[in-house]
Design an enzyme around this catalytic site. Structure first.
Site, PDB file in Angstrom:
ATOM      1  N   ASP A   1      80.487 120.881  60.954  1.00 38.08           N
ATOM      2  CA  ASP A   1      80.081 119.488  61.153  1.00 38.08           C
ATOM      3  C   ASP A   1      79.035 119.372  62.261  1.00 38.08           C
ATOM      4  O   ASP A   1      79.023 120.169  63.201  1.00 38.08           O
ATOM      5  CB  ASP A   1      81.329 118.661  61.514  1.00 38.08           C
ATOM      6  CG  ASP A   1      81.098 117.168  61.335  1.00 38.08           C
ATOM      7  OD1 ASP A   1      80.055 116.792  60.764  1.00 38.08           O
ATOM      8  OD2 ASP A   1      81.954 116.384  61.775  1.00 38.08           O
TER       9      ASP A   1
ATOM     10  N   ASN B   1      80.664 114.049  49.668  1.00 40.14           N
ATOM     11  CA  ASN B   1      79.248 114.256  49.999  1.00 40.14           C
ATOM     12  C   ASN B   1      78.294 113.883  48.855  1.00 40.14           C
ATOM     13  O   ASN B   1      77.115 113.625  49.089  1.00 40.14           O
ATOM     14  CB  ASN B   1      78.972 115.706  50.414  1.00 40.14           C
ATOM     15  CG  ASN B   1      79.517 116.072  51.780  1.00 40.14           C
ATOM     16  OD1 ASN B   1      79.788 117.235  52.073  1.00 40.14           O
ATOM     17  ND2 ASN B   1      79.688 115.077  52.657  1.00 40.14           N
TER      18      ASN B   1
ATOM     19  N   GLY C   1      73.691 116.613  61.123  1.00 39.21           N
ATOM     20  CA  GLY C   1      72.909 115.379  61.244  1.00 39.21           C
ATOM     21  C   GLY C   1      72.667 115.025  62.703  1.00 39.21           C
ATOM     22  O   GLY C   1      71.547 114.671  63.092  1.00 39.21           O
TER      23      GLY C   1
HETATM   24  C1  FPP Z   1      78.242 118.295  57.954  1.00 36.71           C
HETATM   25  O1  FPP Z   1      77.255 117.831  58.852  1.00 36.71           O
HETATM   26  C2  FPP Z   1      77.722 119.337  57.103  1.00 36.71           C
HETATM   27  C3  FPP Z   1      77.573 119.244  55.752  1.00 36.71           C
HETATM   28  C4  FPP Z   1      77.936 118.017  55.014  1.00 36.71           C
HETATM   29  C5  FPP Z   1      77.021 120.327  54.930  1.00 36.71           C
HETATM   30  C6  FPP Z   1      77.209 121.732  55.417  1.00 36.71           C
HETATM   31  C7  FPP Z   1      76.083 122.541  54.899  1.00 36.71           C
HETATM   32  C8  FPP Z   1      75.459 123.544  55.546  1.00 36.71           C
HETATM   33  C9  FPP Z   1      75.928 124.049  56.840  1.00 36.71           C
HETATM   34  C10 FPP Z   1      74.237 124.216  55.021  1.00 36.71           C
HETATM   35  C11 FPP Z   1      74.307 124.838  53.678  1.00 36.71           C
HETATM   36  C12 FPP Z   1      75.521 125.656  53.435  1.00 36.71           C
HETATM   37  C13 FPP Z   1      75.512 126.957  53.028  1.00 36.71           C
HETATM   38  C14 FPP Z   1      76.811 127.623  52.707  1.00 36.71           C
HETATM   39  C15 FPP Z   1      74.298 127.744  52.906  1.00 36.71           C
HETATM   40  P1  FPP Z   1      76.853 116.288  58.813  1.00 36.71           P
HETATM   41  O2  FPP Z   1      75.651 116.136  57.980  1.00 36.71           O
HETATM   42  O3  FPP Z   1      78.022 115.451  58.363  1.00 36.71           O
HETATM   43  O4  FPP Z   1      76.567 116.035  60.329  1.00 36.71           O
HETATM   44  P2  FPP Z   1      76.698 114.666  61.124  1.00 36.71           P
HETATM   45  O5  FPP Z   1      78.159 114.298  61.107  1.00 36.71           O
HETATM   46  O6  FPP Z   1      76.225 115.029  62.489  1.00 36.71           O
HETATM   47  O7  FPP Z   1      75.833 113.669  60.426  1.00 36.71           O
END
Ligand code: FPP
Length: 250
Positions: A18, A66, A21
């Site tokens: 997490d 998501n 963003g």
């Molecule tokens: C959460 O951060 C992360 C995700 C929803 C996606 C995770 C994906 C990756 C790490 C990259 C691709 C994966 C692989 C296996 C190559 P968020 O967007 O919710 O962060 P925030 O809460 O700060 O907005």
């Protein structure tokens, strides 16, 4: 410097990655750049887990929820997964990593599904570490799908309702072939399970890190493992019982 006790490693580590963003916002980049940097952390953590000797690593890469994010962000995440599978397949083969996936894989696009299936097939014989990607994954959906599978098998007489136990129930989950996680890490200072491995994390140790996922590296993983090794996992028993019954190794 504190060191990992290699005799007491968690067999299975699960990670809620997490903070992509917020990392992007902090550095004045777009969210997609945050995910791209997050993919670099994935590579670093997979490598570190393999080197440390972790047997199962589950990464929450994309949840069922998501899909509701803006279209461009969903497309970018799918693109990153595709790119990851293409660029890392050789590395997985070299390092004995077996790729598996949990979730509603049928909801992924045809080309991504094909790429995923090809990577799973090619790495199926590897025995060094299982890398389990949770894709279009939801814990409640998984439990409902398991119940449906059980009802179907009851209807056709394959099992009886009386035969149902927690062990049999587990075999209907996406994780049928994977042991429950010993350690679950969530980054970015959030303290939630977010529909991840609801059934499987009944006795899991939780570790929350303030580090945003794109900054998460080997040293943070090591800190989490060392903290895990300090904990006493009692599985509902008392400390005295655990000491008497020498079988406890957690
Ligand atoms: C959460 O951060 C992360 C995700 C929803 C996606 C995770 C994906 C990756 C790490 C990259 C691709 C994966 C692989 C296996 C190559 P968020 O967007 O919710 O962060 P925030 O809460 O700060 O907005």
């Amino acid at each position: 410097m504190k060191k990992i006790d290699h005799g007491k490693l968690p067999q299975h580590i699960a990670i809620i990655m997490d903070g992509n963003g917020r990392w992007a916002e902090k550095h004045a980049f777009g969210r997609i750049t945050g995910h791209r940097r997050g993919a670099n952390s994935v590579k670093a953590v997979v490598k570190a887990c393999r080197e440390i000797g972790i047997k199962y690593l589950t990464l929450y890469a994309f949840s069922v929820e998501n899909w509701l994010r803006p279209r461009e962000e969903v497309d970018a995440l799918m693109g990153l997964l595709d790119k990851y599978l293409r660029s890392e397949l050789d590395e997985m083969l070299r390092n004995g990593i077996r790729l598996v996936a949990i979730g509603d894989i049928g909801s992924l696009s045809g080309p991504l599904r094909n790429m995923l299936e090809e990577a799973m097939e090619k790495t199926a014989h590897n025995e060094g570490m299982v890398l389990n990607l949770a894709l279009s994954y939801g814990g409640r959906d998984e439990i409902v799908a398991a119940v449906k599978g059980i009802l179907k098998d009851c209807q056709i007489g394959k099992i009886t309702p009386q035969a149902l136990t927690k062990e049999l129930f587990s075999t209907y989950l996406y994780t049928a072939d994977i042991p429950d996680p010993d350690l679950l890490i969530r980054t970015s200072g959030e303290y939630r399970l977010s529909n991840f491995l609801l059934w499987q994390s009944a006795y899991t140790e939780f570790y929350f890190s303030d580090v945003l996922w794109p900054d998460f590296r080997r040293r943070h993983l090591i800190e989490a493992i060392i903290e895990f090794q300090r904990r006493e996992r009692r599985f509902g028993l008392t400390s005295n019982q655990l000491r008497r019954d020498g079988t406890y190794t957690g």
